[in-house]
Write an enzyme that holds these catalytic residues in place. Sequence first.
Site, PDB file in Angstrom:
ATOM      1  N   GLU A 332       0.832  -1.210   0.000  1.00 32.80           N
ATOM      2  CA  GLU A 332       0.000   0.000   0.000  1.00 32.80           C
ATOM      3  C   GLU A 332       0.864   1.257   0.000  1.00 32.80           C
ATOM      4  OE1 GLU A 332      -2.906  -0.300  -0.821  1.00 32.80           O
ATOM      5  OE2 GLU A 332      -3.172  -2.424  -0.384  1.00 32.80           O
ATOM      6  N   HIS A 416      -5.637  -6.224 -10.643  1.00 30.16           N
ATOM      7  CA  HIS A 416      -4.859  -7.206  -9.887  1.00 30.16           C
ATOM      8  C   HIS A 416      -4.428  -8.367 -10.777  1.00 30.16           C
ATOM      9  CE1 HIS A 416      -6.951  -4.935  -6.721  1.00 30.16           C
ATOM     10  NE2 HIS A 416      -5.843  -5.147  -6.028  1.00 30.16           N
TER      11      HIS A 416
END
Length: 679
Positions: A332, A416
């Site tokens: 992140e 993803h």
Amino acid sequence: MKLSPRLAALSGAAAAGLIAAGTAAAVQAAPPSPVPDAAQARALAARSASALVASRPAYLHASADEAFVQKQVISSEGTQYVAYDRTYKGLPVTGGDFVLATDAGGNLKYASVAQQQAIGNLATTPKQTSAAAEKTARAQLKTVTAVEGTNLVVYTLGAKPALAWESTVRGTNADGPSRLTVDVDALTGEVLRTQEHVMRGTGTGAWNGPSPLTLNTTLSGSTYSMKDPSLTNLSCQDAATNTTFTGSDDVWGNGTATNKETGCVDALFGAQTEHKMLSAWLGRNGADGNGGYWPLRVGLNDQNAYYDGTQVQIGKNTAGGWIGSLDVVAHEIGHGIDDHTPGGISGSGTQEFVADTFGAATEWYANEPSTYDAPDFLVGEKINLVGSGPIRNMYNPSALGDPNCYSSSIPTTEVHAAAGPGNHWFYLLAMGSNPTNGQPTSTTCNGSTVTGLGIQKAIKIMYNAMLLKTTSSSYLKYRTWTLQAANNLYGSTGCTEFNTVKAAWDAVSVPAQTGDPTCSGTTTPPPTGSCSGQKLANPGFESGNVSWSATSGVITTDAGQAAHGGSWKAWLDGYGTTHTDTLSQSVAIPSGCRATLTFWLHIDTAESTTTTAYDKLTVKAGSTTLATYSNLNKATGYLQKSFDISSLAGTTVSISFSGVEDSSLQTSFVVDDTAVTLS
């Protein structure tokens, strides 16, 4: 003496201009000295880039109404990366950004430019109102809680430049929280682009160890808090209240994954570990490049985690355990690093693989025992996020349903899944196809064998490619940027790293691009001194009329034009009559060396035209014309020019300047502080 006929050709106004130019040049007369540290290298790069941009080279595709705004200069392994934004008639240009990479001497090594066509004469009066555009932007989300602003911009990432309204809206989409920037054509109302700022990750290991973990916390009076004392904005908070965890002692968590404070122990430890990796391996000062981070907030009611430009939210697995492990947190924050390097968050299906590389690098830097979040190339291997084990596999993405190989459909694939080819490339770059350190074998898409460089070199190449990134990022651009990054980092000592980057991209089917660089290094380090140093004799002319071949009076101390450094310079033309001056010197460039020609140039003219090149200076290396300048390029003071002449390695080449002046109104071409620098 040449002074009289040159000055005689000037009008009074032009003579006054000459004196002003001389005064300006004298202020900056000293040539740049050797650069001993990164701060001075950054300052020199900023000055050199400013001079280069002021000359408006063709590769910037600049129209007359465009201006440039220099941003932060980032140093990495001897290369300086100078980022720019662009404006058109005062409006921000979305897609107008570029990066100039220079060496420690301020010489241009590479230009990475998003905009590929000039804006030209674009009308800046919108037909759509900002309210209508904002309504269109709101319609892109399921729910909207706030609109951060709507501004008029010029959009250049499409087939042709367009005037656009750019809005950023907050709310939710089908996947959950969203912070979305929307560009709407200001003439037609068409949506030109959407850019999501919420970069969602998927969990990994929940615990780090061995215990006790060391955390950097803050003591205020008698109260401790989970706030880093030296890193801006790095704290761990309860997502329900956005308040930082505090306590009467400096002991945190109870080892239970469902406990929020324990989740914060893992999250803060992960962020602080990544900070150490960024510093030790990449020389970067924090996630934002200036020692800054974002609050970590544990308590997201979702099997997820995300970064949105203001915070990192940490969710939970299906068993309720908070997922603040090394590779979740580092992933992140990796989105934040991506967001705070040139060009912003990567696009066209690359953003998740970019963040995954930082998660993997942080795991390998920490090197925890196998009972914790040990170094590997799996994402989500420690906690069963949704009951099905790891959620991404970097050495074999297809094992979890993601593509191993690139295809034209990847840019529009779910982000993803689109990480598959990039993750596969990074694994091959770091470990190779048949590692000998216990890591798994990795099947290539073309049946080739790749020998890895190790995780540290792999992340250095990845990071330096990100410093060349623009808003036009894609898998195809990352191929070019990583090849150039390998050249910048290792090209002076050989081609091993460059060739491995190329082989790894070939192995995942990302095709070669016309903009791909080539490696000019040697396979082994050259003998000391053979590919280093400056090779021109009497480069600043301070020894007088020696080492150069020149027409009479060119190499001079004539006070009519100031030198860039010292007292001597080469003054070509300036008579206001039909005249030709030449200046040349031959220099040997050893085989396998990178060579850069630089010089400082001042052009002064009495010509008033803005359209006709009456008087010209031609610069050549051998028979190759490097540049032609004219009275139209006049400027106050000196500008540095730089040219890569590495293609001439292995030859003795003549560096030549030829100035040709027509029958009236003088133009002076003044050259000083030349260099042919080898590396």
